[in-house]
Design a protein around this motif. Structure first.
Motif, mmCIF file in Angstrom:
data_model
loop_
_atom_site.group_PDB
_atom_site.id
_atom_site.type_symbol
_atom_site.label_atom_id
_atom_site.label_comp_id
_atom_site.label_asym_id
_atom_site.label_seq_id
_atom_site.Cartn_x
_atom_site.Cartn_y
_atom_site.Cartn_z
ATOM 1 N N THR A 73 6.692 6.572 -11.855
ATOM 2 C CA THR A 73 5.343 6.055 -11.624
ATOM 3 C C THR A 73 4.481 7.230 -11.182
ATOM 4 N N ASP A 94 -1.355 5.420 -8.097
ATOM 5 C CA ASP A 94 -1.760 4.029 -8.314
ATOM 6 C C ASP A 94 -1.963 3.708 -9.784
ATOM 7 N N HIS A 105 -1.387 2.370 -13.285
ATOM 8 C CA HIS A 105 -0.437 1.409 -13.863
ATOM 9 C C HIS A 105 0.314 2.116 -14.999
ATOM 10 N N PRO A 106 1.633 1.886 -15.117
ATOM 11 C CA PRO A 106 2.382 2.534 -16.203
ATOM 12 C C PRO A 106 1.764 2.309 -17.589
ATOM 13 N N HIS A 107 1.137 1.144 -17.809
ATOM 14 C CA HIS A 107 0.493 0.925 -19.110
ATOM 15 C C HIS A 107 -0.688 1.878 -19.304
ATOM 16 N N ASP A 108 -1.404 2.159 -18.204
ATOM 17 C CA ASP A 108 -2.514 3.119 -18.299
ATOM 18 C C ASP A 108 -1.974 4.525 -18.562
ATOM 19 N N HIS A 158 8.760 -3.093 -18.011
ATOM 20 C CA HIS A 158 9.973 -3.323 -17.196
ATOM 21 C C HIS A 158 11.234 -2.921 -17.958
ATOM 22 N N ILE A 203 8.878 -2.962 -7.754
ATOM 23 C CA ILE A 203 7.827 -2.620 -8.730
ATOM 24 C C ILE A 203 7.972 -3.535 -9.938
ATOM 25 N N SER A 204 6.924 -3.594 -10.759
ATOM 26 C CA SER A 204 7.032 -4.434 -11.948
ATOM 27 C C SER A 204 7.256 -3.591 -13.206
ATOM 28 N N THR A 239 7.691 0.797 -14.894
ATOM 29 C CA THR A 239 7.603 2.262 -14.791
ATOM 30 C C THR A 239 7.146 2.791 -16.155
#
Ligand code: PLP
Length: 411
Positions: free
Chosen positions: A343, A346, A348-351, A367, A379-380, A382
Motif C-alpha cells: 500500500t 492513503d 487507494h490501491p485502485h488509484d 483483495h 485492509i481491504s 493492496t
C-alpha cells in the motif's frame, strides 16, 4: 549447482504482447500472478494444431485424430514429468487450479467426509481453495479449521498438533500465496497431516510457475495448477493425484469419454485419467501447455528462479524506498516469491493501479481473491506487482518512478 543465467531482454523478444505501447508508454507488465504472457512457441503450437491437426481425440480412426491424440497425450506426459508424477495417468486435465480443487472436494470429498469431520485450510488461501471446502462442509456437516498467519503473512504452526486431530480428513494448502508472495512450508505440514491420516491437497497455482516441483519430495497427495500462469493458454490446467487415490475416486462429471460401458440403469467407468475427463477436452489448450513446459524447460527453472530472486531483491529495495510504501509479506527472500504486495499512504490501491496504468505499467489492485488474508491486516486491498522471467530492472525502475508520481499526487 548450475550457474546458468538468463537474459530477460532476449527472452522478452519471444513474447509478442510485451512489444507494445500502452497509454503512450512502452508496456511494463507486472501482473504475472494473475496471468503470464505467452511466448511465440506456445502461440505457434496452438496455431499448428488448429491449422494442421484439428480433430477430436481418442475417437476418430483417421490420421488427424491420431495426430491430435498423440500431441494431447504427449503433453500429458510433459505435465507429469514437470511435477514428478509416477506416470502420465496421474495427470487429469482440468480448466485450471480452480476446477482441479473442485474435482477433489466433490469426487473425493462427498464420499470421504462426514458430519463432524474436520477440514484444515489456512487464512492465506485464494478463494479457489476456500469456497470448494466451504461447499463440502455445508453439504456434509464437516467443520473448517484455519491455520492463522503472523504479521509477515507466514503460517503460525506452533499449534499445528492441536489443529490436526483424528477427525481431520483433508488439509488443503497453497504452495505460494498469490496475495503476499509467501512460500509456505508445505512439506512440513504434509508430513504432520499424514500422521493423522488426512489427505493433503496443494494449490500450486503460484508454485509450479516459479519452483521446480516434485510431488514425491513434497510428500503430498494432490497438486493443482494452471497453464495460463506459466506461459500456457487460458482454460487449461492439471490435477496431479496419486494413482491409487484417483482409482478409488468416483467420477466428477458424467458424459462422453469417461465411460467404459453404458447400460440403461447403470454404467461403468473408463480407467484414470479418462474417468475424470467427460466431454471433448481443451485439446489445443493441453497442447499449448505442453509447449509452455518445453519453453520453460529450455530456459531452465534454476535460471528462472535465480533471475526472479535477484529482481525481487532489487524491486523490494526500489519500492520500499518510496515514501509511504508498506510492503506486506515475508521479509526473508527465502520465504518470499516473485511478487510485492503493498500500500502507499492513503492512496487507494485502485488509484495506484490506475495512475501506473496511465504510465503503461500493469499491476493488480484489490483483495486478490484472498479476503481472509486482507482481513488479517485490517485492509481491504493492496497493489501487487508480480515478476516473471521476462521482467527487467528497467521495468522495476519504471514501477518505482510511477510510484513516486502516485506519492506526489497523494502527498
Ligand atoms: N490459487 C492461487 C494461489 C491463485 O493465485 C489462483 C489464481 O490467481 C488460483 C488458485 C485460481 O487459478 P485459476 O483461476 O487458474 O483456476
Amino acid at each position: 549447482m548450475t550457474t546458468a543465467t538468463l537474459d530477460p531482454v532476449r527472452i522478452r523478444r519471444e513474447f509478442p504482447t510485451l512489444d507494445q505501447s500502452v497509454n503512450g508508454h512502452p508496456l511494463v507488465y507486472l501482473d504475472n500472478a494473475a496471468t503470464s504472457q505467452k511466448p511465440r512457441a506456445v502461440l505457434d503450437a496452438l496455431g499448428a494444431y488448429y491449422e494442421n491437426d484439428n480433430s477430436n481425440v481418442h475417437r476418430g480412426i483417421h490420421e488427424l485424430s491420431r495426430r491430435a491424440t498423440v500431441a494431447y497425450e504427449e503433453s500429458r506426459a510433459k505435465v507429469a514429468s514437470w511435477v514428478g508424477a509416477t506416470e502420465p495417468a496421474e495427470i487429469v486435465w482440468t480448466r485450471g487450479t480452480t476446477e482441479a480443487i473442485n474435482l477433489v472436494s466433490t469426487a473425493w470429498g462427498l464420499n470421504n467426509v462426514r458430519e463432524g469431520d474436520e477440514i484444515l485450510i489456512s487464512v492465506l488461501e485464494h478463494h479457489s481453495n476456500i469456497i470448494p471446502w466451504q461447499l463440502l462442509a455445508q453439504r456434509t456437516g464437516a467443520v473448517i479449521k484455519y491455520i492463522e498467519i503472523d504479521d509477515q503473512g507466514r503460517w503460525v504452526l506452533e499449534d499445528l498438533s492441536d489443529l490436526l486431530t483424528d477427525r481431520t480428513k483433508v488439509v488443503a494448502i497453497s504452495h505460494v500465496s498469490n496475495a503476499l508472495g509467501t512460500v509456505n512450508p508445505v512439506k512440513e505440514v504434509a508430513a504432520a497431516a499424514h500422521e493423522v491420516g488426512a489427505l493433503v491437497l496443494v494449490d500450486g497455482a503460484q508454485g509450479a510457475v516459479h519452483i521446480k516441483v516434485n510431488v514425491q519430495d513434497l510428500g503430498v497427495d494432490c497438486y493443482a495448477f494452471s497453464g495460463h500462469k506459466m506461459c500456457g493458454p487460458t482454460g487449461i490446467g492439471a490435477l496431479w493425484a496419486r494413482r491409487d487415490l484417483l482409482d478409488s475416486m468416483e467420477p466428477y462429471q458424467g458424459g462422453g469419454e469417461m465411460i467404459h460401458l453404458v447400460e440403461r440403469e447403470m454404467s461403468t467407468w473408463a480407467k484414470v485419467p479418462h474417468k475424470f475427463e467427460a466431454g471433448t477436452p481443451n485439446i489445443a489448450g493441453a497442447i499449448g501447455m505442453g509447449a509452455a513446459i518445453d519453453f520453460l524447460s529450455e530456459v531452465g527453472m534454476d535460471a528462472i528462479a535465480r533471475h526472479e530472486r535477484d529482481l525481487l531483491a532489487y524491486a523490494l529495495e526500489r519500492v520500499s524506498a518510496v515514501g509511504g510504501v508498506r510492503i506486506y509479506g515475508p521479509e526473508s527472500l527465502e520465504e518470499h516469491s516473485a511478487l510485492i504486495s503493498f500500500t502507499l499512504g492513503d492512496a487507494h490501491p485502485h488509484d495506484i493501479a490506475t495512475i501506473l496504468d496511465s504510465e503503461g505499467i500493469a499491476v493488480r489492485a484489490g483483495h486478490h481473491c484472498a479476503q481472509l488474508a486482507m482481513k488479517h491486516f485490517g485492509i481491504s486491498a493492496t497493489a501487487r506487482a508480480s515478476i516473471y522471467l521476462y521482467n527487467t530492472e528497467d521495468d522495476i525502475d519504471r514501477l518505482a518512478e510511477g510510484l513516486e508520481q502516485v506519492r506526489s499526487i497523494f502527498a
